[in-house]
Design a protein around this motif. Structure first.
Motif, PDB file in Angstrom:
ATOM      1  N   ASP A  46     -14.116 -84.938  77.304  1.00 52.27           N
ATOM      2  CA  ASP A  46     -13.475 -83.915  77.973  1.00 52.27           C
ATOM      3  C   ASP A  46     -12.136 -84.079  78.123  1.00 52.27           C
ATOM      4  O   ASP A  46     -11.116 -83.236  77.977  1.00 52.27           O
ATOM      5  N   ALA A  47     -11.664 -85.259  78.410  1.00 53.84           N
ATOM      6  CA  ALA A  47     -10.235 -85.610  78.853  1.00 53.84           C
ATOM      7  C   ALA A  47      -9.423 -85.658  77.235  1.00 53.84           C
ATOM      8  O   ALA A  47      -8.350 -84.978  77.240  1.00 53.84           O
ATOM      9  N   ALA A  48     -10.222 -86.015  76.247  1.00 57.00           N
ATOM     10  CA  ALA A  48      -9.592 -85.873  74.834  1.00 57.00           C
ATOM     11  C   ALA A  48      -9.249 -84.338  74.476  1.00 57.00           C
ATOM     12  O   ALA A  48      -8.058 -83.960  74.002  1.00 57.00           O
ATOM     13  N   ALA A  49     -10.447 -83.527  74.701  1.00 56.44           N
ATOM     14  CA  ALA A  49     -10.312 -82.225  74.257  1.00 56.44           C
ATOM     15  C   ALA A  49      -9.181 -81.351  75.054  1.00 56.44           C
ATOM     16  O   ALA A  49      -8.429 -80.577  74.684  1.00 56.44           O
ATOM     17  N   ALA A  50      -9.218 -81.565  76.444  1.00 53.11           N
ATOM     18  CA  ALA A  50      -8.581 -81.041  77.277  1.00 53.11           C
ATOM     19  C   ALA A  50      -6.940 -81.242  76.955  1.00 53.11           C
ATOM     20  O   ALA A  50      -6.119 -80.584  76.913  1.00 53.11           O
ATOM     21  N   ALA A  51      -6.843 -82.478  76.721  1.00 53.83           N
ATOM     22  CA  ALA A  51      -5.208 -83.020  76.411  1.00 53.83           C
ATOM     23  C   ALA A  51      -4.857 -82.249  75.252  1.00 53.83           C
ATOM     24  O   ALA A  51      -3.489 -81.984  75.145  1.00 53.83           O
ATOM     25  N   VAL A  52      -5.626 -82.385  74.101  1.00 57.96           N
ATOM     26  CA  VAL A  52      -5.276 -81.716  72.698  1.00 57.96           C
ATOM     27  C   VAL A  52      -4.878 -80.257  73.207  1.00 57.96           C
ATOM     28  O   VAL A  52      -3.826 -79.677  72.595  1.00 57.96           O
ATOM     29  N   TYR A  53      -5.877 -79.555  73.931  1.00 55.97           N
ATOM     30  CA  TYR A  53      -5.470 -78.056  74.059  1.00 55.97           C
ATOM     31  C   TYR A  53      -4.145 -77.835  74.830  1.00 55.97           C
ATOM     32  O   TYR A  53      -3.279 -77.312  74.531  1.00 55.97           O
ATOM     33  N   LEU A  54      -3.821 -78.553  75.898  1.00 52.33           N
ATOM     34  CA  LEU A  54      -2.776 -78.504  76.801  1.00 52.33           C
ATOM     35  C   LEU A  54      -1.591 -78.886  75.979  1.00 52.33           C
ATOM     36  O   LEU A  54      -0.448 -78.369  76.197  1.00 52.33           O
ATOM     37  N   HIS A  55      -1.696 -80.142  75.397  1.00 55.31           N
ATOM     38  CA  HIS A  55      -0.457 -80.459  74.529  1.00 55.31           C
ATOM     39  C   HIS A  55      -0.079 -79.456  73.333  1.00 55.31           C
ATOM     40  O   HIS A  55       1.020 -79.202  73.308  1.00 55.31           O
ATOM     41  N   GLY A  56      -1.188 -78.789  72.762  1.00 54.94           N
ATOM     42  CA  GLY A  56      -0.646 -77.641  71.912  1.00 54.94           C
ATOM     43  C   GLY A  56      -0.216 -76.449  72.645  1.00 54.94           C
ATOM     44  O   GLY A  56       0.665 -76.012  72.085  1.00 54.94           O
ATOM     45  N   LEU A  57      -0.656 -76.224  73.775  1.00 52.11           N
ATOM     46  CA  LEU A  57      -0.323 -75.085  74.347  1.00 52.11           C
ATOM     47  C   LEU A  57       1.323 -75.369  74.896  1.00 52.11           C
ATOM     48  O   LEU A  57       2.141 -74.372  74.928  1.00 52.11           O
ATOM     49  N   ALA A  58       1.408 -76.390  75.315  1.00 51.69           N
ATOM     50  CA  ALA A  58       2.898 -76.741  75.800  1.00 51.69           C
ATOM     51  C   ALA A  58       4.061 -76.644  74.609  1.00 51.69           C
ATOM     52  O   ALA A  58       4.914 -76.230  74.647  1.00 51.69           O
ATOM     53  N   GLY A  59       3.225 -77.316  73.518  1.00 51.80           N
ATOM     54  CA  GLY A  59       3.904 -76.964  72.242  1.00 51.80           C
ATOM     55  C   GLY A  59       4.265 -75.337  71.894  1.00 51.80           C
ATOM     56  O   GLY A  59       5.414 -74.958  71.461  1.00 51.80           O
ATOM     57  N   ASP A  60       3.472 -74.730  72.114  1.00 50.76           N
ATOM     58  CA  ASP A  60       3.736 -73.345  72.028  1.00 50.76           C
ATOM     59  C   ASP A  60       4.511 -72.563  72.741  1.00 50.76           C
ATOM     60  O   ASP A  60       5.231 -71.940  72.404  1.00 50.76           O
ATOM     61  N   ILE A  61       4.523 -72.833  73.969  1.00 53.01           N
ATOM     62  CA  ILE A  61       5.566 -72.385  74.942  1.00 53.01           C
ATOM     63  C   ILE A  61       6.967 -72.908  74.394  1.00 53.01           C
ATOM     64  O   ILE A  61       7.797 -72.180  74.648  1.00 53.01           O
ATOM     65  N   ALA A  62       7.049 -74.198  74.289  1.00 54.19           N
ATOM     66  CA  ALA A  62       8.469 -74.732  73.689  1.00 54.19           C
ATOM     67  C   ALA A  62       9.046 -73.950  72.515  1.00 54.19           C
ATOM     68  O   ALA A  62      10.083 -73.581  72.516  1.00 54.19           O
ATOM     69  N   ALA A  63       8.057 -73.741  71.525  1.00 52.25           N
ATOM     70  CA  ALA A  63       8.721 -73.127  70.333  1.00 52.25           C
ATOM     71  C   ALA A  63       9.022 -71.803  70.673  1.00 52.25           C
ATOM     72  O   ALA A  63       9.882 -71.344  70.001  1.00 52.25           O
ATOM     73  N   GLU A  64       8.179 -71.180  71.392  1.00 57.22           N
ATOM     74  CA  GLU A  64       8.555 -69.571  71.923  1.00 57.22           C
ATOM     75  C   GLU A  64      10.074 -69.516  72.554  1.00 57.22           C
ATOM     76  O   GLU A  64      10.776 -68.567  72.253  1.00 57.22           O
ATOM     77  N   LYS A  65      10.334 -70.616  73.446  1.00 61.60           N
ATOM     78  CA  LYS A  65      11.500 -70.956  73.880  1.00 61.60           C
ATOM     79  C   LYS A  65      12.721 -70.878  73.229  1.00 61.60           C
ATOM     80  O   LYS A  65      13.800 -70.753  73.256  1.00 61.60           O
ATOM     81  N   LEU A  66      12.477 -72.146  72.254  1.00 64.08           N
ATOM     82  CA  LEU A  66      13.550 -72.729  71.440  1.00 64.08           C
ATOM     83  C   LEU A  66      13.573 -72.730  70.075  1.00 64.08           C
ATOM     84  O   LEU A  66      14.396 -73.010  69.259  1.00 64.08           O
ATOM     85  N   GLY A  67      12.282 -72.190  69.603  1.00 67.54           N
ATOM     86  CA  GLY A  67      12.257 -72.135  67.997  1.00 67.54           C
ATOM     87  C   GLY A  67      11.592 -73.255  67.610  1.00 67.54           C
ATOM     88  O   GLY A  67      11.650 -74.443  67.993  1.00 67.54           O
ATOM     89  N   LYS A  68      10.596 -73.295  66.592  1.00 65.67           N
ATOM     90  CA  LYS A  68       9.891 -74.476  66.082  1.00 65.67           C
ATOM     91  C   LYS A  68      10.824 -75.588  65.488  1.00 65.67           C
ATOM     92  O   LYS A  68      10.536 -76.845  65.539  1.00 65.67           O
ATOM     93  N   ILE A  69      12.007 -75.122  64.893  1.00 66.44           N
ATOM     94  CA  ILE A  69      12.942 -76.261  64.235  1.00 66.44           C
ATOM     95  C   ILE A  69      13.683 -76.936  65.306  1.00 66.44           C
ATOM     96  O   ILE A  69      13.711 -78.045  65.377  1.00 66.44           O
ATOM     97  N   SER A  70      14.162 -76.409  66.281  1.00 68.30           N
ATOM     98  CA  SER A  70      14.935 -76.886  67.284  1.00 68.30           C
ATOM     99  C   SER A  70      14.001 -77.765  68.454  1.00 68.30           C
ATOM    100  O   SER A  70      14.624 -78.491  69.037  1.00 68.30           O
ATOM    101  N   MET A  71      13.009 -77.311  68.646  1.00 71.31           N
ATOM    102  CA  MET A  71      12.124 -77.907  69.861  1.00 71.31           C
ATOM    103  C   MET A  71      11.887 -79.477  69.472  1.00 71.31           C
ATOM    104  O   MET A  71      11.912 -80.111  68.400  1.00 71.31           O
ATOM    105  N   LEU A  72      11.885 -80.349  70.783  1.00 70.13           N
ATOM    106  CA  LEU A  72      11.904 -81.670  70.774  1.00 70.13           C
ATOM    107  C   LEU A  72      10.488 -82.076  71.630  1.00 70.13           C
ATOM    108  O   LEU A  72       9.920 -81.223  72.439  1.00 70.13           O
TER     109      LEU A  72
END
Length: 291
Positions: A247-273
């Motif tokens: 459960d921890a692993a699956a939830a972490a992967v989901y949250l990690h990706g979601l945070a990445g999607d939010i960052a990409a929306e704000k900053l763009g895929k090329i510029s996000m860190l």
């Protein structure tokens, strides 16, 4: 095979009562970093803290302690003896295992480096640590020559390899791994009794009992050094808060990706860190109806 979703995440989030304190919502011990790789320790630590851990303890070589502590004041630090080239010394094993008894989970490997000393540390934690252990990055490279040691684990193990690290574990190539991701991850998890997170586009989460999830959050902007350290911190924090390993692993992967999607929306895929992703964890939590 199933896909991750918000329910996947919510299953791993423990209740956080109003009278909670730092001693009741999990303590994570992170054994990360070496000279030249202080950033890995920082990213893992900050991601764990953003994911709600009650207390974060950071064990690292003395030489990088001032760098990390200056950037992450919220962690508790264990500056430890190191080899002449700045890697954690095997002389610290007993101290680290004793410290682990006072923690609820352990993350080991982010920026750790590979040498005889770090191999001894990783092997000791697999064999003797009584709390859940997440092995990432160089912790996996430390056991690549003999993954059979995973069968000696005293407690639950979660591994989070990218295709190159996984290929080293199974004596294959990254191309061959990516050609059969779900099956290879599932077979490894069952053979060695470890929850296996095979990172990449469509990260695979496989349990030792045969359950397999594929994640659909995330984007190519996350394909940069440090992203895996962020995932390790998130997963470690959930483990330490009491979530079951799968459960921890699956939830972490989901949250990690979601945070990445939010960052990409704000900053763009090329510029996000990766550090931008950490700053988006709180928004990702709110999107999952958790605050």
């Amino acid at each position: 095979m199933e896909l991750t979703d918000k329910k996947t995440f919510r299953r791993a989030i423990p209740n956080r009562p109003d009278d909670a304190n730092k001693g009741t919502i999990g303590t994570l011990l992170s054994i990360c970093g070496c000279y030249g790789m202080a950033g890995a320790a920082m990213l893992e630590a900050k991601a764990a803290l953003r994911t709600g851990i009650g207390l974060h303890k950071c064990a690292l070589p003395k030489s990088i302690y001032p760098i990390v502590a200056m950037k992450i004041p919220e962690s508790v630090y264990l500056p430890l003896d190191e080899t002449p080239d700045g890697k954690l010394s095997a002389d610290c094993i007993d101290k680290l295992l004793e410290e682990a008894k006072r923690c609820s989970a352990v993350v080991i490997g982010c920026g750790l480096s590979v040498c005889n000393d770090t191999k001894q540390i990783v092997n000791s934690f697999i064999e003797y640590c009584g709390n859940p252990v997440l092995l990432d990055a160089d912790a996996l490279n430390c056991i690549a020559d003999d993954p059979e040691i995973l069968k000696k684990a005293k407690a639950d193990i979660v591994i989070t390899p990218h295709p190159g690290e996984f290929a080293r574990l199974i004596k294959s190539t990254p191309a061959e791994v990516n050609a059969d991701r779900e099956n290879l991850a599932a077979r490894f998890a069952e053979r060695y009794g470890v929850t296996t997170v095979l990172k990449g586009a469509g990260t695979v989460i496989a349990s030792p009992k045969g359950r397999v999830l594929v994640n659909h959050t995330g984007n190519s902007g996350m394909a940069t050094g440090g992203s895996g350290d962020v995932l390790a911190g998130i997963a470690g924090a959930l483990l330490a808060q009491g979530a079951k390993p799968f459960d921890a692993a699956a939830a972490a992967v989901y949250l990690h990706g979601l945070a990445g999607d939010i960052a990409a929306e704000k900053l763009g895929k090329i510029s996000m860190l990766p550090s931008d992703m950490i700053e988006c964890i709180s928004e990702a939590l709110r999107a999952c109806s958790v605050s």
